[in-house]
Design a protein around this motif. Structure first.
Motif, PDB file in Angstrom:
ATOM      1  N   ASN A 144       0.884  -1.283   0.051  1.00 15.28           N
ATOM      2  CA  ASN A 144      -0.015  -0.005  -0.060  1.00 15.28           C
ATOM      3  C   ASN A 144       0.857   1.330   0.146  1.00 15.28           C
ATOM      4  O   ASN A 144       0.331   2.434   0.290  1.00 15.28           O
ATOM      5  N   ASP A 186       2.980   2.255   2.089  1.00 18.04           N
ATOM      6  CA  ASP A 186       3.619   2.636   3.287  1.00 18.04           C
ATOM      7  C   ASP A 186       5.084   2.336   3.307  1.00 18.04           C
ATOM      8  O   ASP A 186       5.632   1.303   2.572  1.00 18.04           O
ATOM      9  N   TYR A 219       8.935   2.012   5.527  1.00 18.76           N
ATOM     10  CA  TYR A 219       9.655   2.040   7.027  1.00 18.76           C
ATOM     11  C   TYR A 219      11.220   1.962   6.759  1.00 18.76           C
ATOM     12  O   TYR A 219      11.719   0.978   5.881  1.00 18.76           O
ATOM     13  N   GLN A 221       8.358   5.103  10.282  1.00 19.06           N
ATOM     14  CA  GLN A 221       7.229   4.594   9.656  1.00 19.06           C
ATOM     15  C   GLN A 221       6.530   5.757   9.041  1.00 19.06           C
ATOM     16  O   GLN A 221       6.208   6.703   9.826  1.00 19.06           O
ATOM     17  N   THR A 222       6.040   5.812   7.847  1.00 16.73           N
ATOM     18  CA  THR A 222       5.629   6.612   7.125  1.00 16.73           C
ATOM     19  C   THR A 222       4.116   5.948   6.477  1.00 16.73           C
ATOM     20  O   THR A 222       4.368   4.973   5.715  1.00 16.73           O
ATOM     21  N   TRP A 223       2.993   6.400   6.830  1.00 15.93           N
ATOM     22  CA  TRP A 223       1.660   5.946   6.391  1.00 15.93           C
ATOM     23  C   TRP A 223       1.275   6.917   4.986  1.00 15.93           C
ATOM     24  O   TRP A 223       1.196   8.085   5.189  1.00 15.93           O
ATOM     25  N   LYS A 224       1.160   6.199   3.832  1.00 11.69           N
ATOM     26  CA  LYS A 224       0.963   6.825   2.676  1.00 11.69           C
ATOM     27  C   LYS A 224      -0.406   7.474   2.406  1.00 11.69           C
ATOM     28  O   LYS A 224      -0.542   8.702   2.357  1.00 11.69           O
ATOM     29  N   SER A 225      -1.459   6.945   3.020  1.00 10.66           N
ATOM     30  CA  SER A 225      -3.025   7.230   3.061  1.00 10.66           C
ATOM     31  C   SER A 225      -3.139   8.706   3.763  1.00 10.66           C
ATOM     32  O   SER A 225      -3.597   9.477   3.310  1.00 10.66           O
ATOM     33  N   THR A 226      -2.241   8.824   4.937  1.00 17.84           N
ATOM     34  CA  THR A 226      -2.358  10.042   5.668  1.00 17.84           C
ATOM     35  C   THR A 226      -1.317  10.752   5.796  1.00 17.84           C
ATOM     36  O   THR A 226      -1.159  11.945   5.942  1.00 17.84           O
ATOM     37  N   TYR A 277       4.696  10.992  17.102  1.00 14.43           N
ATOM     38  CA  TYR A 277       4.001  10.843  16.097  1.00 14.43           C
ATOM     39  C   TYR A 277       3.390  12.368  15.456  1.00 14.43           C
ATOM     40  O   TYR A 277       2.927  12.879  16.108  1.00 14.43           O
TER      41      TYR A 277
END
Length: 330
Positions: free
Chosen positions: A126, A128, A130, A145-150, A169
């Motif tokens: 998805n 994301d 790390y 960690q990076t979340w692509k959606s948000t 965070y």
């Protein structure tokens, strides 16, 4: 017919090699040497490999021109059957081809994909990603960690794939796109736990203890309207002893339950110069006493002071009223 054979056994690690010297005919000085290697791969499993080295004097023969001859040898507690052949019945000679064992590609790819220690950025399906330390294919140690959606980012400690330890965070601002801190503190099992600070907005934040991702323990909350609560929390609500100071300097000191005033407490009306002390239920005072308190320094005092109420036994009246209130609650 084959008359006899001489067997020499050589051991080397997990392999056993048999050297057999078999005369072709009686009286011949030439002999055929057959090299048979037995490889023991696993417990109770073995693999036989027949070497194609057949020598008779100066000549070499292919392994297809021998009359069948069977004998056996014992190695340890295992009996090995040997099938030999002579030229008399070459049509009966079996042609056995053992395919070369090749390790599947997925095993090699999986071995290369094993993550342990510090690695470069790893992307998920998805998108994301790390960057940091690993242990047995799990995020473990320091990492980001990076979340692509948000677009959210967590930078800190990990333990077996979960946020555990100290970390920060952050999320991007929807207007400026600059990252702003949301929470900075301690984590356990991927949830806020221990001391930490969470920013709800630019004017509203909480600093104190957490448990299971919720405000629990002692903490201080700064609300955007300017009021401040300092005291005990339980599952994101005021619970226990605490003080709420309003923007006009009025304040409540006492017991809380489920986020509401409940139990014994004092409310200081400093803007009017009065003090109420008594018993509260679900944010409402039920019984107590109201007296003047700091009336001379109050910015907007009441027009008249509270007159004195003289009873023979005021304490008994209060106890009776509180007893009746307790009975009604039951």
């Amino acid at each position: 017919m084959l008359h006899h054979c001489h067997i020499k056994i050589f051991k080397c690690l997990n392999k056993i090699r048999f050297d057999l010297q078999i005369p072709q005919r009686s009286g011949d000085t030439d002999y055929i040497a057959i090299y048979l290697e037995i490889c023991f791969k696993k417990a109770k499993q073995h693999n036989f490999t027949l070497r194609t080295a057949f020598i008779s004097g100066e000549r070499k023969y292919a392994p297809s021109v021998f009359e069948k001859y069977t004998t056996s040898i014992t190695v340890g507690n295992k009996e090995v059957i040997l099938n030999l052949y002579d030229t008399a019945a070459k049509n009966n000679m079996p042609i056995v081809k053992y395919p070369r064992t090749v390790e599947p590609l997925w095993i090699e790819w999986d071995r290369k994909a094993q993550k342990c220690g510090l690695r470069h950025t790893i992307y998920a399906v998805n998108r994301d990603h790390y960057t940091g330390e690993w242990l047995d294919n799990l995020k473990h140690g320091k990492g980001t960690q990076t979340w692509k959606s948000t677009g959210a980012i967590y930078n800190g400690d990990w333990k077996f794939g979960k946020r555990d330890g100290y970390g920060t965070y952050s999320i991007p601002d929807p207007v400026t796109k600059e990252y702003k801190k949301v929470y900075s503190g301690w984590w356990k099992n991927d949830k806020k736990c221990g001391y930490g600070i969470k920013f709800y907005s630019d004017m509203e934040y909480y600093e104190g203890e957490w448990s299971g991702g919720k405000r629990s323990g002692w903490g201080r909350m700064y609300y955007k309207d300017g009021s401040i609560y300092e005291g005990q929390w339980l599952e994101d609500q005021h619970s226990g002893q605490g003080m709420l100071r309003l923007t006009n300097e009025n304040r409540y000191e006492g017991t809380w339950k489920d986020g509401k005033k409940h139990g014994l407490g004092k409310f200081f009306y400093l803007n009017k110069g009065q003090l109420f002390e008594g018993f509260w239920v679900a944010d409402f005072p039920k019984c107590g006493t109201m007296i003047d308190f700091g009336r001379e320094e109050a910015p907007t005092p009441t027009q008249y002071p509270i007159p004195k109420i003289e009873l023979d036994n005021p304490d008994d009246v209060l106890e009776e009223a509180q007893a009746m209130l307790d009975d009604s609650q039951e």
